[in-house]
Design a protein around this motif. Structure first.
Motif, PDB file in Angstrom:
ATOM      1  N   LEU A   5       0.852  -1.192   0.000  1.00  0.00           N
ATOM      2  CA  LEU A   5       0.000   0.000   0.000  1.00  0.00           C
ATOM      3  C   LEU A   5       0.886   1.240   0.000  1.00  0.00           C
ATOM      4  O   LEU A   5       1.746   1.401   0.866  1.00  0.00           O
ATOM      5  N   ILE A   6       0.667   2.098  -0.989  1.00  0.00           N
ATOM      6  CA  ILE A   6       1.385   3.365  -1.121  1.00  0.00           C
ATOM      7  C   ILE A   6       0.376   4.500  -0.971  1.00  0.00           C
ATOM      8  O   ILE A   6      -0.663   4.512  -1.638  1.00  0.00           O
ATOM      9  N   LEU A   7       0.671   5.450  -0.093  1.00  0.00           N
ATOM     10  CA  LEU A   7      -0.150   6.648   0.095  1.00  0.00           C
ATOM     11  C   LEU A   7       0.541   7.822  -0.591  1.00  0.00           C
ATOM     12  O   LEU A   7       1.682   8.158  -0.262  1.00  0.00           O
ATOM     13  N   ALA A   8      -0.135   8.401  -1.577  1.00  0.00           N
ATOM     14  CA  ALA A   8       0.396   9.546  -2.317  1.00  0.00           C
ATOM     15  C   ALA A   8      -0.347  10.797  -1.850  1.00  0.00           C
ATOM     16  O   ALA A   8      -1.556  10.929  -2.076  1.00  0.00           O
ATOM     17  N   LYS A   9       0.370  11.708  -1.216  1.00  0.00           N
ATOM     18  CA  LYS A   9      -0.232  12.927  -0.667  1.00  0.00           C
ATOM     19  C   LYS A   9       0.318  14.143  -1.414  1.00  0.00           C
ATOM     20  O   LYS A   9       1.531  14.304  -1.551  1.00  0.00           O
ATOM     21  N   ARG A  10      -0.594  14.976  -1.852  1.00  0.00           N
ATOM     22  CA  ARG A  10      -0.229  16.255  -2.476  1.00  0.00           C
ATOM     23  C   ARG A  10      -0.408  17.335  -1.411  1.00  0.00           C
ATOM     24  O   ARG A  10      -1.519  17.750  -1.105  1.00  0.00           O
ATOM     25  N   LEU A  11       0.705  17.749  -0.841  1.00  0.00           N
ATOM     26  CA  LEU A  11       0.666  18.628   0.314  1.00  0.00           C
ATOM     27  C   LEU A  11       0.462  20.087  -0.050  1.00  0.00           C
ATOM     28  O   LEU A  11       0.166  20.912   0.815  1.00  0.00           O
ATOM     29  N   SER A  12       0.636  20.460  -1.312  1.00  0.00           N
ATOM     30  CA  SER A  12       0.451  21.851  -1.748  1.00  0.00           C
ATOM     31  C   SER A  12      -0.088  21.837  -3.167  1.00  0.00           C
ATOM     32  O   SER A  12      -0.374  20.779  -3.733  1.00  0.00           O
ATOM     33  N   GLU A  13      -0.210  23.024  -3.765  1.00  0.00           N
ATOM     34  CA  GLU A  13      -0.690  23.110  -5.131  1.00  0.00           C
ATOM     35  C   GLU A  13       0.406  22.836  -6.148  1.00  0.00           C
ATOM     36  O   GLU A  13       0.152  22.861  -7.346  1.00  0.00           O
ATOM     37  N   ALA A  14       1.620  22.551  -5.684  1.00  0.00           N
ATOM     38  CA  ALA A  14       2.700  22.204  -6.602  1.00  0.00           C
ATOM     39  C   ALA A  14       2.421  20.858  -7.255  1.00  0.00           C
ATOM     40  O   ALA A  14       1.703  20.011  -6.721  1.00  0.00           O
TER      41      ALA A  14
END
Length: 637
Positions: free
Chosen positions: A279-288
């Motif tokens: 299981l891989i969690l991909a988080k986009r922490l900003s609008e970048a």
């Protein structure tokens, strides 16, 4: 003049894009390269036009494409999304329209790729009847926010839908959702990627909850959870002062929503994740345009473990999936060698009725080493694997390895089937009838039953040479015991066939264990007697195996541990401790001691000829009886 300005603006941008492509350290196949070029063209257009839905769709499609084909090398993708994401913002219609536009572009990009794609809508899991707002699960009213599931990964695990996060469901609704999940995610021989858009809110949490109850977090499914709220944040944080004021007014309501819907990190604490979870969690922490990637696993919720979440790299459209060096160079098992003192239940077979001391002391010390030898040997190997992976044992004992009685397995195998233990501490012989109930992890004790007798020193005697190893009294007792044994077995078999119904196949509920007290030979036999000993094997050596529950996440752990134990010499050490070898013969064998002439083997030839005569006599008797029986039938008919 305008064209010149536009040319000067696009020329550095084109050079920059080509430079990033030429500096990529990993060669990219032509179909994927073309897809990435299209994605970058879309990204440039989106940045110029400031169209966030398209920008997010390009970013997520690029992530899914490279995750499947470049990183996992699995071309099968099941993507879970929804039509109506749950949001508490005032501009709800605009957000849903933007989310629908993002999904449309994303799905279009996936279908243009080389993947076998299946799109599944999560809207069927949308809560009805106000179950999600149940006051019993509201933390503001003293309800619980986080719970723990009941049974572990064994066959006895119940449905267990809902882990205390406010996902109250009726029994019929839970059954309907479980059947729906079986129809969209079926376990087969091929691995597949399962991607979930966490922007769907409670619907995505319910999917993860259902997968946990179905034990789908295994190496058959490689999960990718995408947490990307940049689209919502950008639309909610626009320049419109009216929308900003309205968002502030709804902030309190949104905070209450967050209390009811936990973060994905807190939610995964209640999921049945295991050692073999991918299981891989991909988080986009900003609008970048980048995602941070986390590896998520758990030693086992039923073992008392806690979720481990480690940052392993990042993803950008230009550089692709960039993983840390330590993660790329190690296998899944080696990265997870710290099970955080997980409590693994282990059942051991002990046949010694006079055992003294604690069970752990008896299994790890050589007191009465000729009893339960292979069971104690196997348990000491598991002790080495335990120290390697940092778990603890919860011990229990039984007196049977596991045989079918009244249609059910008893003993250690029965305990594994009923989820009363996690692994078996004693090795077994792996039969076909046991295959569908348990899993095996590696070879353990090697069983070699044999006869040991003294070779006759002088064959020139009146007695037959084959009777010389024992006295006449011993041979008579052997014959009497053989006849009594055959009669008892015949009687028991007859009673069993009369009382117990059979389906055409009968299994003997016996396990012959030949314990040879070889250690006493060196103490009671002289040097000359030891040299006279000869071994005759009953049948080829049989290998025993370690066992655990069917589809157990501990299988790869124990398999890897036993291989390491073998490579490092620990298995050889314990084999020398628990296995008693035949005392060596230090006297040189003389040629005269091995003299064999025709008179020596003549008795064997006479016995063979006598057996042929008995066989021919029985055959003739059967032929005569058959003819006589046939004449009687013809006469009476």
């Amino acid at each position: 003049m305008h064209w010149l300005i536009l040319l000067l603006f696009l020329l550095p941008l084109s050079i920059s894009i080509r430079a990033r492509e030429s500096s990529s350290p990993i060669p990219i196949p032509i179909p994927i390269r073309r897809q990435l070029e299209l994605d970058r063209e879309f990204e440039v257009e989106v940045e110029e036009e400031e169209e966030e839905p398209l920008r997010t769709s390009v970013l997520q499609s690029s992530l899914l494409l490279q995750f499947c084909l470049q990183y996992r090398h699995i071309p099968r993708l099941t993507y879970f999304t929804c039509r109506n994401p749950e949001t508490s913002s005032g501009n709800e219609e605009e957000l849903r329209a933007a989310f629908a536009a993002k999904n449309a572009q994303l799905i279009k990009s996936l279908y243009r790729s080389q993947l076998f794609v299946r799109i599944v809508r999560l809207d069927v899991l949308q809560q009805t009847g106000g179950g999600s707002a149940s006051s019993s699960n509201d933390p503001r009213r003293g309800g619980r926010v986080q719970g723990r599931p009941g049974p572990g990964p064994g066959p006895g695990a119940g449905p267990g839908f809902g882990f205390g996060f406010g996902f109250a469901q009726s029994q019929s609704q839970a059954q309907s959702n479980a059947e729906w999940l079986d129809s969209v995610l079926s376990v087969d021989a091929l691995r597949q990627i399962v991607a979930v858009d966490l922007a769907c809110g409670a619907q995505s949490r319910r999917l993860l909850d259902l997968a946990s109850a179905k034990r789908l977090y295994s190496d058959k499914f490689h999960w990718l959870l995408i947490e990307d709220f940049a689209l919502f944040n950008r639309l909610e944080g626009g320049a419109d002062e009216h929308l900003q004021l309205q968002a502030k007014q709804l902030q309190r309501t949104k905070d209450e929503e967050d209390l009811r819907l936990p973060t994905i990190e807190d939610f995964m604490e209640g999921l049945n994740l295991y050692m073999n979870t991918e299981l891989i969690l991909a988080k986009r922490l900003s609008e970048a345009a980048n995602y941070t990637l986390y590896d998520v696993w758990n030693p086992g919720l039923n073992y008392g473990g806690r979720v481990s979440r480690t940052e392993i790299g990042s993803f950008t459209p230009s550089e692709g999936v960039r993983l840390q060096t330590w993660y790329r160079r190690t296998s899944t098992v080696r990265r997870r060698m710290n099970m955080q003192h997980a409590r693994v239940r282990c059942m051991v077979v002990v046949t010694n009725k006079n055992m003294t001391g604690t069970l752990m002391y008896y299994l790890t010390h050589t007191v009465s080493g000729h009893i339960d030898t292979m069971n104690r040997f196997n348990f000491n190997l598991l002790m080495a694997v335990r120290d390697m992976f940092n778990w603890t044992f919860v011990l229990s004992r039984t007196t049977s390895w596991g045989y079918v009685k009244n249609g059910r397995f008893d003993g250690m195998i029965g305990a594994l089937i009923r989820n009363e233990t996690d692994i078996g501490g004693a090795p077994i012989f792996y039969w076909l009838e046991r295959h569908k109930w348990i899993d095996v992890a590696g070879r353990s004790w090697s069983s070699r039953p044999c006869f040991i007798f003294r070779h006759p020193r002088n064959t020139q005697k009146d007695r037959i040479v084959f009777l010389q190893p024992f006295t006449n009294d011993v041979w008579v007792l052997i014959m009497v015991c053989g006849v009594v044994t055959v009669c008892i077995l015949w009687l028991l078999t007859t009673i069993e066939w009369k009382l117990v119904p059979h389906d055409g196949a009968a299994a003997l509920p016996f396990m012959w264990m030949w314990r040879l007290p070889i250690r006493s030979l060196a103490e009671t036999f002289s040097e000359q007697d030891i040299c006279d000993l000869t071994e005759v094997s009953m049948f080829p050596p049989q290998k025993t195996v370690c066992i655990m529950q069917k589809n157990s996440p501990m299988r790869k752990v124990i398999s890897y541990g036993l291989r390491r134990v073998t490579e490092t010499g620990i298995l050889t050490y314990h084999f020398n401790v628990w296995h008693s070898r035949k005392p060596p013969c230090v006297k040189k064998i003389e040629t005269s001691d091995l003299h064999v002439d025709m008179d020596t083997v003549s008795s064997a030839l006479l016995i063979l000829l006598f057996s042929y005569g008995i066989t021919l006599m029985i055959l003739g008797t059967e032929i005569l009886y058959s003819k006589w029986h046939r004449r009687i039938i013809i006469k009476f008919s």
